[in-house]
Structure formats: structure tokens, C-alpha cells
Motif scaffolding. Structure first.
Motif, short mmCIF file in Angstrom:
data_model
loop_
_atom_site.label_atom_id
_atom_site.label_comp_id
_atom_site.label_asym_id
_atom_site.label_seq_id
_atom_site.Cartn_x
_atom_site.Cartn_y
_atom_site.Cartn_z
N LEU A 297 27.17 43.56 43.35
CA LEU A 297 28.28 43.90 44.23
C LEU A 297 29.50 44.17 43.36
O LEU A 297 29.91 43.31 42.57
CB LEU A 297 28.56 42.79 45.22
CG LEU A 297 27.49 42.59 46.30
CD1 LEU A 297 27.86 41.41 47.20
CD2 LEU A 297 27.32 43.84 47.14
N GLY A 298 30.07 45.39 43.47
CA GLY A 298 31.10 45.81 42.54
C GLY A 298 32.51 45.57 43.03
O GLY A 298 32.78 45.43 44.22
N GLU A 299 33.42 45.56 42.04
CA GLU A 299 34.82 45.39 42.34
C GLU A 299 35.36 46.54 43.19
O GLU A 299 36.31 46.39 43.94
CB GLU A 299 35.62 45.33 41.03
CG GLU A 299 35.32 44.10 40.17
CD GLU A 299 35.98 42.84 40.69
OE1 GLU A 299 36.76 42.95 41.66
OE2 GLU A 299 35.73 41.77 40.13
N ASP A 300 34.73 47.73 43.07
CA ASP A 300 35.24 48.90 43.76
C ASP A 300 34.72 49.03 45.19
O ASP A 300 35.04 49.99 45.88
CB ASP A 300 34.88 50.17 42.98
CG ASP A 300 33.38 50.33 42.78
OD1 ASP A 300 32.66 49.33 42.96
OD2 ASP A 300 32.94 51.44 42.44
N GLU A 301 33.94 48.06 45.66
CA GLU A 301 33.42 48.13 47.01
C GLU A 301 34.41 47.56 48.01
O GLU A 301 35.16 46.63 47.70
CB GLU A 301 32.09 47.36 47.11
CG GLU A 301 30.97 48.02 46.32
CD GLU A 301 29.70 47.20 46.42
OE1 GLU A 301 28.68 47.75 46.84
OE2 GLU A 301 29.75 46.02 46.07
N ARG A 306 30.81 44.91 51.00
CA ARG A 306 30.35 43.63 50.47
C ARG A 306 29.70 42.80 51.57
O ARG A 306 28.72 42.10 51.35
CB ARG A 306 31.51 42.88 49.81
CG ARG A 306 31.97 43.54 48.52
CD ARG A 306 32.80 42.59 47.68
NE ARG A 306 34.10 42.29 48.27
CZ ARG A 306 35.19 43.01 48.09
NH1 ARG A 306 35.14 44.10 47.34
NH2 ARG A 306 36.34 42.67 48.64
N ALA A 321 32.85 40.22 45.02
CA ALA A 321 32.44 41.12 43.96
C ALA A 321 31.90 40.30 42.80
O ALA A 321 32.38 39.20 42.51
CB ALA A 321 33.63 41.96 43.51
#
Length: 500
Positions: A297-301, A306, A321
């Protein structure tokens, strides 16, 4: 140990040696196969599938799905024409048995091994190679894969070329379920052993070079059975269920070959691909044969993304994230052969693992009986939306490893579709992407065998309307026993490309 079993064994009473599982011994080549329906434009390549198929009547014991010689079944589709070929994986043990005209090794539970002069000295009192689980292509190598051991390299026409040790860099072998990162071309593998080191992982570069040799995972200090793995951009994901080997007890007759110890619980290991410290999370005991996929799970989501990653439908919890999402098929306990050991409810499960806190949260997405899950392999290590699996229709009793339906899931939007196969026993669905198409555009491929007459078919099912069933059926000239895992190799794919 001698060449004969120490206790009576009747292979005719083994369910997984009869019916749709019954082995075949004839190797066949046939061109110009008949097509019912229409082959889609752009479906050009080779479908291969591996599976257990004893060359001779087994002695000692037979334990599905671990025992049995490997046999590859291939379907070649070129500009609308179709041919078929099947070949045994001819390991040194298979060659020795062919010279003898009978089985010399017993099944894993019996631990029957031949001695001189029945076999050469280098084969006496050894375990048999069993590359009968999977088949992949990476860096120009076509490999038949064992549960945990050296793969065997094959020619494009399925002739056995020999044991593959990757230039001697991986002499103990690899898993039956390596994962290839479609972004880097790296193939990441693990290998478990019954002697130290009990668990290692390695990385093979896109050109076939071993970039990381066997790296010991120190948190595993006893022999465990680990069938599959998953891969994210950051981690190798390994599920350690409490299935432990007891070879000494099995040889002495005081224990089982594999023992289920639920009091030990199940761990998920997150092994950083950059070589950092291993992270882990623990939970109550469950068994897993196969992963679907995993991703970070990315910081940009967004927060909604999420949340969707946590529960699969956008309705489940929150997840920060940096967490890891793992989808897999879960079982309450390990079961081998025809005996389930009691009710064993399975289903599709999503685990969200927090690498920093060392915790996991599991959500059951569906409780249908499914196995052999697959995605579009171009999405390995990235967020996936759709997956397919072999399933049960719920209308008949089936042996473990037998399925009479296929099921497709949308794990982001929710919901599933089922195609009941009627009298057909179907295998693992493998995705063939449309050349140049978007994610999810393509067709699902599988073998199927009619339980009423033994006729086998190759099925082509549209991904945009899978519940409608096959748009093309190709009659296979011999019965194809129910097997395990396969792959689609598009024509013209670069030799160092990803697994298809």
C-alpha cells in the motif's frame, strides 16, 4: 532401505490414481487438432501444464499432490492451427525405472529407496526428483519445477535437457512457485530443506544470472513445508503454517512424514528484497497452498484506495501506507491425499500485514471452495482487481484436487461469477493476455476432462464474459489427467521476459 515396500500397498485402492486422476503412459504428438467454436484473434502461443503422473505403478505409498513423476502437456496455437504433445520429465530416477521396467522408488510416506545394483551408486538410497508441480519460463529457460528441489530444464518441444542448478549457484534447488517481477524481470525464489539451512531465498536476474545466492532466513530453525510465496515491490512474502517434517520419525515408524501442529500458529514473513531485517506477524493456525498476489500500500494512494486494499470491497477497515496486502486461499488445516482430516472450510482471504507493528488482520472475502487461483501475471506485485480459480459447483462430492466449475472475482468492486462445467473436471485457469491489450483483456485457458467418457478438452474462455463458458473447445487426442500448474507463453515473447 530396500527396493520393496515394508507394508502392503495396493495402488488400485488409491483414489488419486483412478478416474480423472489416473496416469497415462503414452506420449503423443498430433497436429491439426479439431476446434469447436472460434479461436480468438491474437491467441498465438503455447500453453503448458505440469502434474503428477507416475511412469510405473507406484510402490510403498502414493500421496497426492506431492508424489508422481512429472508429465508436461502442451498445446501450440499458431495462426489458428493447433497441435498437442505430452512428455515425461525424464529425471535420472525415471530413466533408471524405465531401464528396470518398474517403479524402484516408493512414495514419500513409505521412504522406499533403491540400492545397488538396481540403480547406479549415485542414485542408491536417495530421494527421487519430483519436478511435477509447475512449469515456468524465465531468461530463455523452460523449467519443470519440484516442491522444493532442483528444477529440470526442458527443450521447447518438452524434451528433458537435465537438472538446472543455475550454473551451480543454486545446487539445492528452488520452490515450485517462483515469482517473476514484471517490472524488473527478476525471478525471486525460495527453497526449504529437511536439514539446515531450513529456509533460503534467492534472486535470478532477467538474463538468468543469480544476483543473490541462497540467503538464509534465520528465523526458521526447523524443517517446515512451505508451498507458495508472493512478491511485492519491497518484500518476499512467505506464509509459514505449522506443517513440520519428521523424517526420522517417519523412517522409524514413530511419526508422520508431515505433522500438523496447530498450537504453533501461522506466521507471515516479510523478507525485504534489499536484504534488510526480516519482519514477521503471527496469528492462529491456518494452512495455505496458494497465494493469489501481494502488493504494497503506497504513500500515493488515497484513503479510499487504502480502505479498499484492506477489505477488498471498499468497506473493510483502514490500512496505513506501507502495509502489505496478501490475497490467498485459506484452509483450516493441512490435508494430503483423499482424507481431509475433518471439515476443512476454505475460501478467499485477504491479509493486511503491518511490517512495523508486526501485526496482521485477515478478512474472508468469500467462503466458496476454490483453489489454484491465478491473476494476469503482468500484475504480479501490483494491485490486482480480478482473479480466477478452480472451484466446486456444490452439486457433487469431489476429491481434493478435483473441480467442476471455475469462479472469477472482482476484489475491488466485489462480487464473483461462476461457470459450472457440468460433467467436466476442470483444472487451473491460466490467463492469456490480448497482445497490446489493457490489464484484464484476454482469455482464460485450462484443460478439462469429461468424467463420463474420459475425453479431454482445451478450453478458451473470454475474460470479459467468463460465466458464458468457452468460446472455443479443442479436443485433445489423449486423456489429460487432472494436474497442477500451467503457463501461457505468447509467441514472440522475449526470452528474458516475465512468466506468462
Amino acid at each position: 532401505m530396500g527396493t520393496h515396500p515394508t507394508r502392503p500397498f495396493d495402488p488400485t485402492r488409491v483414489a488419486h490414481l483412478s478416474g480423472a486422476f489416473a496416469p497415462v503412459t503414452e506420449e503423443v504428438d498430433e497436429v491439426g487438432l479439431r476446434v469447436e467454436g472460434r479461436l480468438p484473434d491474437g491467441l498465438d502461443g503455447t500453453y503448458l501444464r505440469n502434474g503428477p503422473n507416475p511412469r510405473f505403478s507406484p510402490i510403498g505409498s502414493y500421496l497426492y499432490p506431492l508424489d508422481g513423476d512429472g508429465m508436461l502437456h502442451g498445446v501450440w496455437i499458431r495462426e489458428g492451427t493447433v497441435r498437442y504433445r505430452n512428455r515425461f520429465v525424464r529425471t535420472p530416477a525415471v530413466l533408471a525405472e524405465e531401464r528396470a521396467g518398474r517403479a524402484l522408488w516408493g512414495g514419500l510416506e513409505s521412504l522406499v529407496m533403491p540400492r545397488e545394483p538396481d540403480v547406479p551408486a549415485d542414485l542408491a538410497d536417495t530421494f527421487k526428483d519430483l519436478p511435477d508441480i509447475n512449469v515456468v519460463r524465465h531468461a530463455g529457460r523452460l523449467l519443470a519445477l519440484a516442491e522444493s528441489g532442483c528444477p529440470f530444464r526442458l527443450s521447447p518441444d518438452l524434451d528433458t535437457l537435465g537438472r538446472e542448478t543455475f550454473g551451480g549457484a543454486l545446487p539445492a534447488g528452488i520452490t515450485a512457485h517462483p515469482k517473476t517481477d514484471p517490472r524488473t524481470g527478476e525471478m525471486v525464489v525460495f527453497c526449504y530443506g529437511i536439514e539446515p539451512p531450513f529456509l533460503t531465498w534467492s534472486v535470478i536476474g532477467p538474463g538468468g544470472e543469480v544476483r543473490r545466492g541462497p540467503t538464509v532466513i534465520e528465523t526458521v530453525d526447523e524443517p517446515m513445508m512451505i508451498h507458495d510465496m508472493a512478491l511485492t515491490a519491497r518484500f518476499v512474502v512467505l506464509v509459514l503454517a505449522p506443517a513440520f517434517f519428521d523424517i526420522e520419525g517417519a523412517m522409524a515408524g514413530t511419526g508422520s512424514f508431515v505433522t500438523w501442529r496447530p498450537e504453533r500458529g501461522t506466521r507471515i514473513l516479510l523478507v525485504p528484497r534489499d536484504g534488510g531485517p526480516v519482519r514477521q506477524a503471527s496469528d492462529e493456525a491456518y494452512w495455505m497452498w496458494h497465494t493469489v498476489n501481494a502488493y504494497d500500500l503506497g504513500e500515493d494512494e488515497s484513503e479510499d484506495e487504502r480502505a479498499a486494499g484492506d477489505g477488498g470491497t471498499g468497506r473493510g477497515g483502514r490500512s496505513g501506507a506501507g502495509n502489505v496486502v496478501l490475497d490467498y486461499v485459506q484452509w483450516d488445516h493441512l490435508a494430503l491425499g483423499p482424507v481431509s482430516g475433518g471439515p476443512n472450510p476454505g475460501g478467499l482471504v485477504r491479509a493486511v500485514i503491518d511490517p512495523e507493528a508486526g501485526t496482521m488482520r485477515r478478512t474472508r472475502l468469500d467462503d466458496s471452495a476454490i483453489e489454484l487461483p491465478r491473476i494476469d501475471d503482468r500484475l504480479v506485485g501490483r494491485r490486482h482487481r480480478r482473479l480466477a480459480a478452480a472451484a466446486g459447483s456444490g452439486t457433487r462430492d469431489l476429491l481434493p484436487g478435483e473441480h467442476d466449475a471455475l469462479r472469477w472475482y472482482d476484489v475491488q468492486g466485489g462480487g464473483s461469477e461462476l461457470w459450472p462445467a457440468g460433467d467436466l473436471s476442470v483444472g487451473e485457469p491460466v490467463f492469456a493476455p490480448t497482445p497490446g491489450g489493457a490489464d484484464g483483456e484476454g482469455h482464460w485457458l485450462t484443460f478439462a476432462t469429461d468424467r463420463t467418457d474420459g475425453a479431454s478438452w482445451f478450453l478458451v474462455i473470454p475474460a470479459d464474459a467468463p460465466a458464458s463458458g468457452p468460446l472455443a473447445r479443442i479436443r485433445i487426442p489423449v486423456r489429460v489427467p487432472l494436474g497442477l500448474h500451467g503457463t501461457w507463453l505468447p509467441s514472440g515473447e522475449p526470452a528474458a521476459g516475465q512468466r506468462r
